[in-house]
Design a protein around this motif. Structure first.
Motif, PDB file in Angstrom:
ATOM      1  N   GLU A 329      36.900  39.601  71.304  1.00 30.81           N
ATOM      2  CA  GLU A 329      37.695  40.335  70.390  1.00 30.81           C
ATOM      3  C   GLU A 329      37.217  40.088  68.961  1.00 30.81           C
ATOM      4  OE1 GLU A 329      42.096  40.968  71.105  1.00 30.81           O
ATOM      5  OE2 GLU A 329      41.783  39.292  72.416  1.00 30.81           O
ATOM      6  N   ARG A 330      37.105  41.257  68.390  1.00 32.78           N
ATOM      7  CA  ARG A 330      36.901  41.134  66.852  1.00 32.78           C
ATOM      8  C   ARG A 330      37.934  41.644  66.005  1.00 32.78           C
ATOM      9  NH1 ARG A 330      33.054  42.582  69.842  1.00 32.78           N
ATOM     10  NH2 ARG A 330      31.055  41.583  69.708  1.00 32.78           N
ATOM     11  N   ILE A 331      38.786  40.841  65.291  1.00 33.06           N
ATOM     12  CA  ILE A 331      40.027  41.170  64.682  1.00 33.06           C
ATOM     13  C   ILE A 331      39.939  41.144  63.229  1.00 33.06           C
ATOM     14  CG2 ILE A 331      42.626  40.651  64.783  1.00 33.06           C
ATOM     15  CD1 ILE A 331      42.146  39.697  67.362  1.00 33.06           C
ATOM     16  N   GLU A 332      40.172  42.079  62.477  1.00 32.67           N
ATOM     17  CA  GLU A 332      40.242  42.047  61.020  1.00 32.67           C
ATOM     18  C   GLU A 332      41.409  41.499  60.457  1.00 32.67           C
ATOM     19  OE1 GLU A 332      38.401  44.211  56.948  1.00 32.67           O
ATOM     20  OE2 GLU A 332      38.710  45.330  58.990  1.00 32.67           O
ATOM     21  N   HIS A 333      41.668  40.581  59.791  1.00 24.46           N
ATOM     22  CA  HIS A 333      43.023  40.045  59.266  1.00 24.46           C
ATOM     23  C   HIS A 333      43.243  40.946  57.906  1.00 24.46           C
ATOM     24  CE1 HIS A 333      45.315  37.207  56.628  1.00 24.46           C
ATOM     25  NE2 HIS A 333      46.008  37.039  57.816  1.00 24.46           N
ATOM     26  N   ASP A 334      44.439  41.303  57.731  1.00 29.13           N
ATOM     27  CA  ASP A 334      45.251  42.088  56.881  1.00 29.13           C
ATOM     28  C   ASP A 334      45.876  41.259  55.829  1.00 29.13           C
ATOM     29  OD1 ASP A 334      45.711  44.231  54.925  1.00 29.13           O
ATOM     30  OD2 ASP A 334      47.080  45.041  56.294  1.00 29.13           O
ATOM     31  N   LEU A 335      45.740  41.099  54.775  1.00 28.75           N
ATOM     32  CA  LEU A 335      46.598  40.412  53.743  1.00 28.75           C
ATOM     33  C   LEU A 335      46.585  40.897  52.419  1.00 28.75           C
ATOM     34  CD1 LEU A 335      48.825  38.182  53.314  1.00 28.75           C
ATOM     35  CD2 LEU A 335      47.174  36.564  52.862  1.00 28.75           C
ATOM     36  N   THR A 336      47.138  41.360  51.566  1.00 26.52           N
ATOM     37  CA  THR A 336      47.283  41.647  50.221  1.00 26.52           C
ATOM     38  C   THR A 336      46.884  40.449  49.282  1.00 26.52           C
ATOM     39  OG1 THR A 336      48.523  43.613  50.346  1.00 26.52           O
ATOM     40  CG2 THR A 336      48.060  42.842  48.351  1.00 26.52           C
ATOM     41  N   LEU A 337      45.717  40.434  48.481  1.00 30.03           N
ATOM     42  CA  LEU A 337      45.495  39.264  47.759  1.00 30.03           C
ATOM     43  C   LEU A 337      45.652  39.533  46.490  1.00 30.03           C
ATOM     44  CD1 LEU A 337      41.909  38.424  49.208  1.00 30.03           C
ATOM     45  CD2 LEU A 337      44.179  37.691  50.192  1.00 30.03           C
ATOM     46  N   PRO A 338      47.025  38.979  45.737  1.00 28.34           N
ATOM     47  CA  PRO A 338      47.385  39.318  44.162  1.00 28.34           C
ATOM     48  C   PRO A 338      46.171  38.635  43.401  1.00 28.34           C
ATOM     49  CG  PRO A 338      48.970  37.991  45.618  1.00 28.34           C
ATOM     50  CD  PRO A 338      47.700  37.830  46.663  1.00 28.34           C
ATOM     51  N   ASP A 339      46.066  39.244  42.282  1.00 27.41           N
ATOM     52  CA  ASP A 339      45.234  39.216  41.163  1.00 27.41           C
ATOM     53  C   ASP A 339      45.315  37.689  40.618  1.00 27.41           C
ATOM     54  OD1 ASP A 339      43.963  41.506  41.707  1.00 27.41           O
ATOM     55  OD2 ASP A 339      45.174  42.594  39.953  1.00 27.41           O
ATOM     56  N   ASP A 340      46.542  37.062  40.846  1.00 25.03           N
ATOM     57  CA  ASP A 340      46.785  35.906  40.331  1.00 25.03           C
ATOM     58  C   ASP A 340      46.113  34.815  41.157  1.00 25.03           C
ATOM     59  OD1 ASP A 340      48.554  34.192  38.623  1.00 25.03           O
ATOM     60  OD2 ASP A 340      49.408  33.604  40.432  1.00 25.03           O
ATOM     61  N   TRP A 341      45.677  34.951  42.339  1.00 22.11           N
ATOM     62  CA  TRP A 341      44.817  34.036  43.013  1.00 22.11           C
ATOM     63  C   TRP A 341      43.317  34.042  42.783  1.00 22.11           C
ATOM     64  CZ3 TRP A 341      46.405  35.312  48.792  1.00 22.11           C
ATOM     65  CH2 TRP A 341      47.547  35.086  49.111  1.00 22.11           C
ATOM     66  N   PHE A 342      42.955  34.780  41.694  1.00 13.97           N
ATOM     67  CA  PHE A 342      41.627  34.781  41.093  1.00 13.97           C
ATOM     68  C   PHE A 342      41.541  34.833  39.632  1.00 13.97           C
ATOM     69  CE2 PHE A 342      42.072  37.223  45.193  1.00 13.97           C
ATOM     70  CZ  PHE A 342      40.875  36.781  45.698  1.00 13.97           C
ATOM     71  N   ARG A 343      42.465  34.195  39.240  1.00 10.46           N
ATOM     72  CA  ARG A 343      42.741  33.804  37.684  1.00 10.46           C
ATOM     73  C   ARG A 343      41.134  33.306  36.968  1.00 10.46           C
ATOM     74  NH1 ARG A 343      48.085  30.271  37.359  1.00 10.46           N
ATOM     75  NH2 ARG A 343      46.898  29.625  39.123  1.00 10.46           N
ATOM     76  N   VAL A 344      40.680  32.455  37.858  1.00 11.96           N
ATOM     77  CA  VAL A 344      39.176  31.807  37.305  1.00 11.96           C
ATOM     78  C   VAL A 344      38.207  32.451  37.898  1.00 11.96           C
ATOM     79  CG1 VAL A 344      37.703  29.733  37.338  1.00 11.96           C
ATOM     80  CG2 VAL A 344      40.266  29.427  37.107  1.00 11.96           C
ATOM     81  N   ASP A 345      37.348  32.831  37.056  1.00  9.86           N
ATOM     82  CA  ASP A 345      36.334  33.682  37.543  1.00  9.86           C
ATOM     83  C   ASP A 345      34.975  33.054  37.171  1.00  9.86           C
ATOM     84  OD1 ASP A 345      34.931  35.864  38.584  1.00  9.86           O
ATOM     85  OD2 ASP A 345      34.787  37.167  36.701  1.00  9.86           O
ATOM     86  N   VAL A 346      33.923  32.951  38.202  1.00 12.20           N
ATOM     87  CA  VAL A 346      32.612  32.429  37.749  1.00 12.20           C
ATOM     88  C   VAL A 346      31.696  33.481  37.184  1.00 12.20           C
ATOM     89  CG1 VAL A 346      30.632  31.248  38.853  1.00 12.20           C
ATOM     90  CG2 VAL A 346      32.966  30.718  39.876  1.00 12.20           C
ATOM     91  N   THR A 347      31.414  33.362  36.089  1.00 12.19           N
ATOM     92  CA  THR A 347      30.738  34.492  35.407  1.00 12.19           C
ATOM     93  C   THR A 347      29.132  33.958  35.527  1.00 12.19           C
ATOM     94  OG1 THR A 347      30.552  33.363  33.422  1.00 12.19           O
ATOM     95  CG2 THR A 347      32.379  34.803  33.506  1.00 12.19           C
TER      96      THR A 347
END
Length: 502
Positions: A329-347
């Motif tokens: 079985e191949r199952i894609e997980h569905d979850l909304t990822l808030p922008d707040d989880w990506f506050r740090v960005d690697v430029t």
């Protein structure tokens, strides 16, 4: 409501107390009894009996009229009830599905890098397949191996996870997850394991929700394996904490079997023996590899710890041969990822040189301080022996790396810290490990102890490495290594090995 509102648990044995508690339905009486027990004899089984009655009373009042306690205030005008919720974090029994939950399957977090599975991920999948094949025969043929993937392009890797032993490939794709990020990776993997269930939040009074995943019918995984890499160690500790279980870190051996336990903390009563089933035994090196411990994640009375989880040292197991025709079985997980989880960005970032990877070779030739009389010549002899084999690499002990030997330019590139084997270096498990001029400190032992065959060359017959070598050659490496090289090139060692096998 019972009349005995001043129940003093210290006046009763545990069995007598249980009989008394059965007639108590006043939360205040139970709270007072619990406090009295803690201030008095503080018997674990007595505390658990009181707590069990509190939980039973909570279940009886759930969905109906709330119990009459000092934690609620009724608004006469609105007819609504507001709650002042206690802080339950000190007592993990309040977390949903910890008592009487359903636990199934062995999950494997498959770490990736640059769009490819790490070798340790394939190794863990192979071991999980081996364990679950035995488990299916002895316990439940329907439980599976679930490979977990998180990243930006996971669809193709899901097929590879199935090929290397998984029955189910559960993956989450998001282009923001190209590189490991602690917060989103933790939240995603924890949500996967909970099946979409919302965990309890006692700060707001939210008791949590039931699992929503359609592909499974259980609360949490029974077992969970993570890689003992930098990111894997980070993720495993946080996820197991989120799932309210424990973690055995840096393991190199795994097996599942029953275990008879007499510890009263686990059995509930002194002198009682309880057989725990389906226990994952997690073996790990301690004291720099000088000893090994086996870690068990066993339930307490009325308290279940799942998943039974560990991180696995890379190179501990062999991957199975991939079967790309294998169904799963191949199952894609569905979850909304808030922008707040990506506050740090690697430029921007720099990629380190690939370096030297000593793992995966059939033979490793390691040199120690025994080369000190002529370091350049010693390294040359080690390289000659490496070249005599089809798949070999040169390693060093910490003593060579830190000695700052004066070597000629043509071998200077080989005296590098990245070739160090040991506790603070690489851990290898080749078919053949040749240790020349190495004394055998425990720090070095932990880096090569999993080798199939260990051959040591040393002038000191009492060198510590002799104790954990399969073959010990007492002699000067400057004399022994050339003879070994000649024998390998002539095929003599191979012929003698085949003869001894017969």
């Amino acid at each position: 409501m019972a009349d005995d509102v001043n129940l003093d648990p210290t006046e009763y044995t545990v069995d007598q107390l249980k009989e008394k508690l059965a007639a108590v339905d006043d939360p205040e009486t139970l709270d007072a009894a619990l406090a009295a027990e803690r201030e008095g004899d503080d018997r674990k089984t007595a505390r658990e009996a009181i707590q069990t009655r509190i939980e039973a009373l909570d279940e009886e009042t759930e969905g109906g009229e709330p119990a009459d306690t000092d934690h609620e205030e009724e608004d006469a005008d609105e007819g609504e009830v507001s709650y002042e919720v206690e802080n339950h974090t000190r007592d993990k029994k309040h977390v949903r599905a910890l008592k009487g939950g359903e636990y199934r399957d062995m999950w494997v977090y498959c770490e990736t890098q640059g769009g490819e599975l790490l070798d340790v991920s394939k190794e863990m999948l192979g071991k999980a397949r081996e364990l679950m094949d035995t488990y299916n025969r002895e316990y439940d043929e329907s439980e599976r191996v679930v490979g977990v993937l998180v990243g930006d392009e996971m669809t193709d890797l899901a097929d590879e996870v199935l090929a290397y032993g998984a029955d189910v490939a559960l993956y989450h794709e998001d282009d923001r997850l190209e590189r490991f990020r602690h917060k989103p990776y933790t939240e995603i993997v924890s949500d996967m394991a909970r099946g979409g269930a919302e965990p309890p939040n006692w700060a707001t009074g939210n008791p949590g929700t039931e699992p929503t995943a359609e592909w499974r019918d259980y609360d949490k995984p029974r077992y969970f394996l993570f890689p003992a890499t930098n990111n894997g160690r980070d993720l495993s500790a946080q996820v197991q904490g989120e799932l309210d279980s424990g973690l055995a870190s840096d393991c190199s051996g795994l097996f599942i079997e029953e275990e008879l336990i007499s510890n009263p903390v686990k059995t509930g009563e002194p002198g009682e023996k309880v057989e725990f089933e389906r226990v994952l035994h997690m073996k790990r090196p301690d004291f720099s590899g000088f000893e090994y411990s086996t870690i068990l994640c066993l339930d307490n009375p009325g308290r279940e710890f799942h998943p039974q989880g560990c991180s696995v040292i890379p190179g501990s197991f062999d991957p199975i041969d991939p079967d790309y025709e294998k169904e799963g079985e191949r199952i894609e997980h569905d979850l909304t990822l808030p922008d707040d989880w990506f506050r740090v960005d690697v430029t921007e970032f720099d990629r380190l040189d690939e370096g030297v990877d000593l793992t995966g070779h059939e033979v490793v030739v390691a040199l120690g301080r025994g080369i000190g009389d002529d370091p350049t010549r010693g390294i040359e002899l080690g390289l000659d022996l490496v070249d005599a084999f089809d798949d070999a690499a040169l390693g060093l002990s910490r003593g060579v790396v830190t000695a700052s030997y004066d070597v000629d330019g043509h071998v200077a590139d080989y005296v590098a810290e990245e070739r160090q084997i040991g506790e603070t270096g690489q851990e290898v498990a080749p078919t053949l490990y040749v240790a020349a001029g190495i004394s055998g400190a425990v720090q070095h032992k932990v880096g090569m102890d999993e080798s199939d065959t260990i051959v040591a060359v040393n002038t000191d017959p009492d060198a510590r490495i002799r104790d954990f070598s399969d073959y010990f050659v007492e002699g000067d490496l400057f004399e022994v290594l050339p003879r070994l090289t000649e024998s390998v090139k002539a095929g003599e060692l191979k012929a003698k090995a085949e003869a001894s096998d017969d």
